[in-house]
Structures are given as C-alpha cells and as structure tokens.
Enzyme design. Structure first.
Site, PDB file in Angstrom:
ATOM      1  N   LYS A 167     -14.942  68.698  29.793  1.00  0.00           N
ATOM      2  CA  LYS A 167     -13.632  67.673  28.628  1.00  0.00           C
ATOM      3  C   LYS A 167     -13.247  68.140  28.686  1.00  0.00           C
ATOM      4  O   LYS A 167     -11.646  67.865  29.827  1.00  0.00           O
ATOM      5  CB  LYS A 167     -14.247  66.508  28.602  1.00  0.00           C
ATOM      6  N   GLU A 212     -17.422  78.006  24.112  1.00  0.00           N
ATOM      7  CA  GLU A 212     -18.202  78.957  24.559  1.00  0.00           C
ATOM      8  C   GLU A 212     -18.617  78.327  26.304  1.00  0.00           C
ATOM      9  O   GLU A 212     -19.146  79.556  27.144  1.00  0.00           O
ATOM     10  CB  GLU A 212     -19.378  78.050  23.973  1.00  0.00           C
ATOM     11  N   GLY A 264     -17.751  62.676  25.163  1.00  0.00           N
ATOM     12  CA  GLY A 264     -17.937  63.806  25.459  1.00  0.00           C
ATOM     13  C   GLY A 264     -19.819  63.776  25.400  1.00  0.00           C
ATOM     14  O   GLY A 264     -20.741  64.034  26.713  1.00  0.00           O
ATOM     15  N   ARG A 265     -20.816  63.013  24.908  1.00  0.00           N
ATOM     16  CA  ARG A 265     -21.356  62.212  25.046  1.00  0.00           C
ATOM     17  C   ARG A 265     -22.409  61.085  25.332  1.00  0.00           C
ATOM     18  O   ARG A 265     -23.461  61.137  25.657  1.00  0.00           O
ATOM     19  CB  ARG A 265     -22.655  62.487  23.055  1.00  0.00           C
ATOM     20  N   GLU A 288     -23.936  63.176  16.558  1.00  0.00           N
ATOM     21  CA  GLU A 288     -23.039  63.345  16.873  1.00  0.00           C
ATOM     22  C   GLU A 288     -22.067  61.877  16.565  1.00  0.00           C
ATOM     23  O   GLU A 288     -20.972  62.179  15.769  1.00  0.00           O
ATOM     24  CB  GLU A 288     -23.109  64.361  17.590  1.00  0.00           C
ATOM     25  N   HIS A 339     -49.914  67.263  18.517  1.00  0.00           N
ATOM     26  CA  HIS A 339     -50.691  68.657  17.195  1.00  0.00           C
ATOM     27  C   HIS A 339     -49.806  69.600  16.823  1.00  0.00           C
ATOM     28  O   HIS A 339     -49.592  70.974  16.312  1.00  0.00           O
ATOM     29  CB  HIS A 339     -51.481  69.733  18.655  1.00  0.00           C
ATOM     30  N   LYS A 365     -15.534  74.893  14.569  1.00  0.00           N
ATOM     31  CA  LYS A 365     -14.369  76.440  15.348  1.00  0.00           C
ATOM     32  C   LYS A 365     -13.495  76.833  15.088  1.00  0.00           C
ATOM     33  O   LYS A 365     -13.354  77.864  15.482  1.00  0.00           O
ATOM     34  CB  LYS A 365     -14.329  75.527  16.907  1.00  0.00           C
TER      35      LYS A 365
HETATM   36  O1  F6P Z   1     -19.609  69.651  19.636  1.00  0.00           O
HETATM   37  C1  F6P Z   1     -18.637  68.859  19.948  1.00  0.00           C
HETATM   38  C2  F6P Z   1     -17.822  68.397  21.172  1.00  0.00           C
HETATM   39  O2  F6P Z   1     -16.535  67.426  21.221  1.00  0.00           O
HETATM   40  C3  F6P Z   1     -18.874  67.020  22.208  1.00  0.00           C
HETATM   41  O3  F6P Z   1     -18.800  65.931  21.593  1.00  0.00           O
HETATM   42  C4  F6P Z   1     -18.942  67.638  23.433  1.00  0.00           C
HETATM   43  O4  F6P Z   1     -19.706  67.057  23.744  1.00  0.00           O
HETATM   44  C5  F6P Z   1     -19.096  68.977  23.512  1.00  0.00           C
HETATM   45  O5  F6P Z   1     -18.788  69.521  22.510  1.00  0.00           O
HETATM   46  C6  F6P Z   1     -18.717  69.534  24.488  1.00  0.00           C
HETATM   47  O6  F6P Z   1     -17.488  69.427  24.440  1.00  0.00           O
HETATM   48  P1  F6P Z   1     -16.418  69.527  25.664  1.00  0.00           P
HETATM   49  O7  F6P Z   1     -16.859  68.684  27.005  1.00  0.00           O
HETATM   50  O8  F6P Z   1     -15.370  69.513  25.924  1.00  0.00           O
HETATM   51  O9  F6P Z   1     -16.702  71.527  26.345  1.00  0.00           O
END
Ligand code: F6P
Length: 522
Positions: free
Chosen positions: A204, A210, A265-266, A351, A382, A495
C-alpha cells in the site's frame, strides 16, 4: 464509561445467573434450542446454540449493541464517513465489492466507477497472462508469479490462493514472499525461470522495508538472469497507492494497479492487492470472491440485529471477552485448504482490536482484542485441543465446516466432518463422572462454547462470505468498545527503532539491547 452503562451492568448481573448453568441441561430442557440460535445468510449456516446463552442473553447483548449505536456506526462506515479518525480516513473496503451501479461517496466523489476501472484493468491483465499475450522480456509467456508483500499485502491473497486450490490455473503458479529473511525469497526464486516470471510488488505504502528489500533483491536477480535492466518493465507490476514511489522503482503506470487510502492494509485483498488471486485462479474466481463478500455486506447492512450473523458473532465475542475473561479464541477450519485462515484472521483481529484507548484517547475501562489462534482440523485435535477441553482457560471456538468436498475420497470427508461435529459436541457436553469411573484425569467438564459455520462448498463465493463475516464481526466489537479498529500505531515504534539500529547510531539505552546489537550486528 462503557462499564457504567445500564446495558453493560445488566449483562454483568446476567452472567452470574448463567454461570452455574450447563449447556448440556439447556439442550435437554429445550429441544428447540438449535432453532432458536442459528442464523442463515443465503446457503451459509451459523449455529451458535452451543454457547453459554439464553434468549435473555441475546436480548441483553442486542440492547448493548443498540445503546452503542452499532447500526449507525456500520452505516457511517459504509457511507464513507472518516471513521478512522486518527488517520483522517474513510473505511471503504465494502465499496471494493459493490456492484457497478452502486453509488458510494468518498470526499464527495462516487468511487464505484474508479473501482470498476481497476477491476477491468485487472481482468484484462489476467486475460493477457492466461492467453500468453503478456510476454516477458525475451518473448516468452509469463507462467510464474511471485507476490512480494507483507501483512495485509500478503496474508489475504496468500490465504485465498491456498484456499482455492481446486480453481488454480493449470499453466500459472503463484508463490508468496513476505519475510525479509533471505530464506524466503531464495526459496521462491529457486527454480523459477526468470524469463517467465512476473513479480507483483504488493505494498500500500511502497515504503515497507521488508517488502522493498525483497523487491530490490528480486529486481537484481532478474537483471542478473536476463542480462538487461530493460527487462524490469515486463516482469514487474506494482499494487499500491504510492504512484511516485512505484515510478521511482522503475515500474511504468500501465503496470501499476492502484487503490486508495480508504482501504486498510488488512482489508485490502479485495483491491488491486488481490491481483495474485486473479492471476492464479482467473478473474471470474476473484469476482466471485467479491460477490460473496458483497452478499455478506448486504446481510450485515440489512438483517435485524438478532438475525445478523456478524453482529451476533461480534456480540458473542464481547460476551466472552468482557464478561467471562476469555483472552483468546480458536478458529478451527475443517478444511486443509483453509490452513492459512487463522494467520489472516490473526492480523485482521489483533491489529484491528489490539487497542487500549478509546476513540477519544482515554484509557479503556474494559478488555479489548483477543489472542487468535488456530489450525485446520483434525491436526489441531492432536496439538492444542487438550488445553481447550481440560485446561483452566475458557477458549471459545469457531468451527468452519464444508458440506461437499472438492477432493475425491468421500470417506475422508465424512471422517473429517464427523470429527468436527464430535469436537463441538464434546466441548459442550463433557462427560459425566459415571462415564469415567470417577477418574478426574479422564473427566471433561464440558460447557465449552463454540460456533459452527457451515458452507456448502469451499469456493470463492463462500470464502468471500466467510472473510467478510469476520471483518464485520471485528467491526462490531470495535464499535461496542469505542476503539478505532482501523489504525495500527502499535507497529510503528519497532519500525523506528529498527531503522535507528540499522543506521549504526548508538541508540541503545539499556544494557540488554546494547549487548544484542553487539552480538548480532557487530
Ligand atoms: O504491520 C503494519 C502494516 O502497516 C500493516 O497494516 C500492513 O498490512 C503491512 O504493514 C504492510 O504495509 P504495506 O502494504 O504498506 O507494505
């Protein structure tokens, strides 16, 4: 304060009356109990009769929902009000699955035409990949997709792609990379031929460290394999809201699939973030997923509280979290293809509702979000069911069952479903001491609550319904708790500190952190 409300106090008093009752007796006394406590939405069934409730509990819970204006809050969300007030954003993932002729305003503009434009672009692109018309740099058709994203830009599409295995396109395979640990991208790239591989950079913000690290590594790998930087154009697409950063990465506008900041995002698998689903399963499958979610949206918007599946699920969540001190709940899909559902739900719920201040910024006076965990049945049986049956914590369970299996071997499916039914029965009934020769080790107290959700088939439409059900359940709980379910400030500090540690500045203020930096980063 919430716990000063008369409706809240009435529930607290009512809990004391319910506590000594055993569900076994409640079922014995009322042969109609199942009829009273189930809800259908289309051909999806939600049996919530195995809960520690009476009709009065439901009356009190729905009174609480009314006192907290849950219906008004729902309508405000769906109408595009900026209910995510800490980020000054609307919350409109429901618009992403609305039909073409709907009108939904964000900042005064109808956003439905733009949503459908993106959907058309996704459909065309999926078609071009499947027909072999979108060629790689060296003229070969794309046959392998790698989605690079994390959190909501990974968990949703990854879970859906796995869930819809019988619908996978034969000629296209999809992998997902999320962890910045190089083990993840190494595994994804291992045997994919670069000239037939397309990377979807799903982010987003297009700034998540990462994801961007993995995306740059993939870029280097591709250029190394194909010997030319020009290759990036045909082998990378971006799923993002950040056009500038996408451009700077070297992805052209026609390979960017956009969405807006009113998609959390979620909650984003319904947006361009779902492109891997459309590529891996076909656009018609993705459309069916949206349609199923929309059917649940309609039900959530129109069904009376007492017959409203997400409302009831949310109210039961509040009932156990706040009045029975249940700190967790288990999600137990009896479908191996839903193996990733608990992971998706973990982010969605934890979250969203892992908050300790109200929307106004005051400390909450009540418990909020739960710990979510789970595994597909029967594997969970199990592993951790022992604790649910005989441990000291109350852990409500959600069973998800599928009537008709997509896989051969009917006998497997009968066994699977028999186990699911048996577990909900055992949790509820327990056993009588006479059945265990008064052996306390073999005694099951029972009276353990569970919901059973049944869909006729695990297809995109019914999966969409399930996912939207949980989105709205979480919304209902957040609305009652007066928290903002749509921000996630709690992930920011880590972060910032990671960036400081990586910058090499001496930021450690304590001997433990200093030692760990010394040992691991030199
Ligand atoms: O974990 C924090 C967060 O902002 C989530 O809400 C989101 O899904 C994820 O990082 C990834 O964010 P992006 O889509 O901006 O890379």
């Amino acid at each position: 304060m919430l716990n000063d409300l008369p409706e809240w106090r009435a529930l607290a008093a009512h809990k004391k009356i319910i506590e000594p009752l055993h569900m076994r007796d409640m079922f014995a006394q009322d042969p109609q109990r199942f009829d009273k406590f189930n809800i259908t939405c289309g051909d999806m069934l939600c049996d919530y009769s195995k809960h520690r409730i009476t009709p009065e509990t439901i009356a009190l819970l729905t009174a609480l929902a009314r006192a907290r204006n849950v219906e008004e809050q729902r309508d405000r969300m769906m109408a595009g009000d900026k209910i995510n007030q800490t980020e000054n954003r609307a919350v409109l993932h429901t618009a992403l699955r609305a039909p073409r002729d709907a009108t939904i305003l964000a900042d005064g503009h109808n956003i439905v035409p733009m949503i459908h434009q993106t959907l058309e672009k996704m459909a065309d692109f999926a078609q071009a990949i499947h027909d072999g018309n979108h060629k790689g740099y060296s003229g070969k058709p794309i046959r392998h997709i790698v989605n690079i994203g994390i959190g909501g830009s990974d968990l949703g599409p990854r879970m859906v792609y796995k869930a819809l295995k019988p619908f996978h396109k034969k000629d296209v395979s999809v992998r997902f990379v999320s962890n910045v640990d190089a083990a993840d991208i190494n595994a994804a790239l291992q045997d994919f031929p670069a000239d037939q591989t397309l990377f979807l950079v799903a982010s987003k913000t297009f700034t998540t460290q990462e994801t961007m690290t993995n995306a740059h590594t993939a870029r280097q790998w591709l250029i190394g394999e194909l010997g030319n930087e020009q290759a990036v154009g045909a082998h990378f697409a971006a799923l993002s809201t950040n056009a500038q950063a996408v451009k700077e990465f070297g992805i052209a506008p026609d390979m960017m699939f956009g969405f807006d900041d009113w998609v959390g995002g979620r909650y984003s698998l319904w947006s361009a973030i779902g492109l891997s689903i459309a590529l891996g399963c076909g656009f018609d499958v993705f459309r069916a997923l949206l349609d199923g979610a929309h059917a649940m949206d309609r039900h959530f918007r129109t069904a009376p509280l007492e017959k409203n599946m997400p409302v009831m699920a949310g109210l039961l969540g509040v009932w156990y979290r706040n009045f029975w001190d249940a700190e967790s709940y288990a999600i137990l899909p009896y479908a191996q293809d839903l193996a990733l559902l608990p992971l998706w739900l973990q982010q969605l719920d934890m979250e969203s509702n892992g908050k300790s201040v109200t929307r106004g910024g005051a400390a909450v006076s009540h418990a909020t979000g739960s710990v979510v965990f789970g595994q597909p049945g029967t594997n969970g049986q199990h592993a951790f069911y022992q604790l649910i049956h005989q441990g000291t914590s109350l852990i409500p369970c959600d069973f998800i069952g599928v009537r008709d299996s997509a896989w051969n071997h009917d006998e497997h499916h009968r066994i699977l479903n028999a186990h699911m039914i048996a577990q909900s029965q055992a949790l509820m009934e327990g056993n009588l001491s006479t059945q265990t020769d008064n052996n306390p080790h073999r005694a099951f107290a029972g009276n353990k609550p569970s919901t059973t959700i049944i869909i006729p088939r695990l297809d995109a439409y019914h999966l969409g319904m399930i996912l939207a059900l949980y989105e709205h359940k979480i919304f209902v709980q957040g609305a009652i708790w007066d928290i903002n379910s749509f921000d996630q400030w709690g992930v920011e500090l880590g972060k910032t500190l990671a960036a400081q540690i990586l910058s090499g500045k001496d930021t450690a203020r304590d001997s433990s952190t200093a030692a760990l930096i010394r040992v691991l980063l030199g």
